[in-house]
Enzyme design. Structure first.
Site, PDB file in Angstrom:
ATOM      1  N   SER A  14      31.849  37.115  43.066  1.00 46.28           N
ATOM      2  CA  SER A  14      32.002  37.276  41.620  1.00 46.28           C
ATOM      3  C   SER A  14      33.061  38.330  41.300  1.00 46.28           C
ATOM      4  O   SER A  14      33.449  38.465  40.151  1.00 46.28           O
ATOM      5  CB  SER A  14      30.662  37.694  41.016  1.00 46.28           C
ATOM      6  OG  SER A  14      30.194  38.851  41.667  1.00 46.28           O
ATOM      7  N   CYS A  76      28.681  36.312  48.217  1.00 46.99           N
ATOM      8  CA  CYS A  76      27.983  36.834  47.040  1.00 46.99           C
ATOM      9  C   CYS A  76      26.558  36.312  47.147  1.00 46.99           C
ATOM     10  O   CYS A  76      26.348  35.104  47.320  1.00 46.99           O
ATOM     11  CB  CYS A  76      28.659  36.302  45.781  1.00 46.99           C
ATOM     12  SG  CYS A  76      27.772  36.625  44.242  1.00 46.99           S
TER      13      CYS A  76
HETATM   14  N1  DGL Z   1      28.249  39.835  44.137  1.00 48.37           N
HETATM   15  C1  DGL Z   1      26.950  39.892  43.512  1.00 48.37           C
HETATM   16  C2  DGL Z   1      25.876  39.670  44.567  1.00 48.37           C
HETATM   17  O1  DGL Z   1      26.084  39.869  45.754  1.00 48.37           O
HETATM   18  C3  DGL Z   1      26.714  41.200  42.794  1.00 48.37           C
HETATM   19  C4  DGL Z   1      27.529  41.375  41.539  1.00 48.37           C
HETATM   20  C5  DGL Z   1      27.202  40.351  40.462  1.00 48.37           C
HETATM   21  O2  DGL Z   1      26.122  40.394  39.861  1.00 48.37           O
HETATM   22  O3  DGL Z   1      28.065  39.494  40.255  1.00 48.37           O
HETATM   23  O4  DGL Z   1      24.794  39.271  44.221  1.00 48.37           O
END
Ligand code: DGL
Length: 287
Positions: A14, A76
């Site tokens: 993200s 992510c």
């Molecule tokens: N990259 C997201 C995760 O690993 C965290 C940041 C978001 O909420 O986009 O869940």
């Protein structure tokens, strides 16, 4: 299939957090080229409905597939929770998420079979960690807690100047602040009181908070960072398929963000990745 070996590995998140995974992959596989995609424009994914995040996953996987990547890493946790299964069904290249590698490492590390997980709301609500851990050992007990303020804290720390060591130092210092101590205890006490001996850092931002979280939970709890575990999986899958890059050419990385502020992505990203994000590109995706 011939010609696969030199194709890049696609990685997305993200935003910036997935660069912790990209870094672990380049450390383990220094000859591989990467295409890193950070969907900064639509970050954070954590509070969004999983159905919406699933559409983002499909869109970004299509974009990466059009770059001829040989494998995609969904770096992510929230995107893995929302869209890994769908992506594996739709695309004909291997797709790896970050949940299963972290779950596996936690199952190996625990002695008392009680595992804690901290992650975004989306990841916790989806139940993916509980499922992945119990699929490996149905006798495990999992305590998961959403810790959204930790994501904000990392982002605030990164916005200050300095290299990653400095950022980590600042975060460690901030973690002694009574506000952080209160937040950390609110989040972590129910997990530590449940008697876990292992805690999964189920969000790409949390490796940067590792020492602060370690201090908050105290000794005797192993922290699991899925970046290294995911890199190991990628290496194994490519080796098994005969797709590791065995040429001596210097790898060519590409970095893409959907955000408008390329300067900020470049500066913060280089801290996390540990090297400059040369030739950062902006790409627009329609929602
Ligand atoms: N990259 C997201 C995760 O690993 C965290 C940041 C978001 O909420 O986009 O869940």
């Amino acid at each position: 299939m011939t010609g696969m070996n030199n194709q890049p590995i696609g990685i997305f998140d993200s935003g910036l957090g997935g660069l912790t995974v990209a870094r672990a992959i380049t450390e383990r596989l220094p000859h591989e080229s990467l295409v890193y995609f950070g969907d900064t424009q639509r970050c954070p994914y954590g509070p969004r409905p999983l159905g919406e995040v699933q559409l983002f996953v499909q869109q970004i996987c299509s974009w990466l597939a059009s770059c001829n990547v040989k494998l995609i890493v969904i770096a992510c946790n929230t995107a893995t929770a929302a869209g890994l299964a769908m992506a594996q069904q739709v695309f004909d290249i291997p797709i790896v998420g970050v949940v299963e590698p972290g779950a596996r490492a936690a199952v190996r590390a625990t002695r008392n079979r009680r595992i804690g997980v901290i992650a975004t709301e989306g990841t916790v609500e989806s139940g993916v960690y509980q499922e992945a851990i119990c699929a490996l050992d149905a006798g495990m007990t999992v305590y998961a807690n959403a810790t959204p303020r930790f994501v904000e804290l990392v982002e605030e720390g990164l916005r200050r100047d300095g290299d990653l060591e400095q950022v980590e130092e600042d975060i460690r210092e901030a973690s002694l602040h009574p506000d952080f101590v209160r937040i950390a205890h609110d989040y972590l006490d129910p997990i530590t009181e449940a008697g876990v001996d292992t805690l999964v850092l189920g969000c790409t931002h949390f490796p940067i908070l590792e020492s602060a979280i370690g201090e908050a939970v105290g000794d005797g709890i192993s922290l699991i960072n899925s970046a290294d575990e995911t890199a190991k999986d990628v290496a194994e899958i490519l080796a098994y398929r005969g797709h590791l890059n065995d040429s001596d050419q210097t790898p060519q990385h590409r970095f893409i963000t959907t955000g408008e502020d390329l300067g900020e992505f470049e500066r913060l990203g280089a801290q996390i990745f540990g090297a400059p994000l040369d030739g950062l590109e902006h790409v627009e995706l329609t929602s």
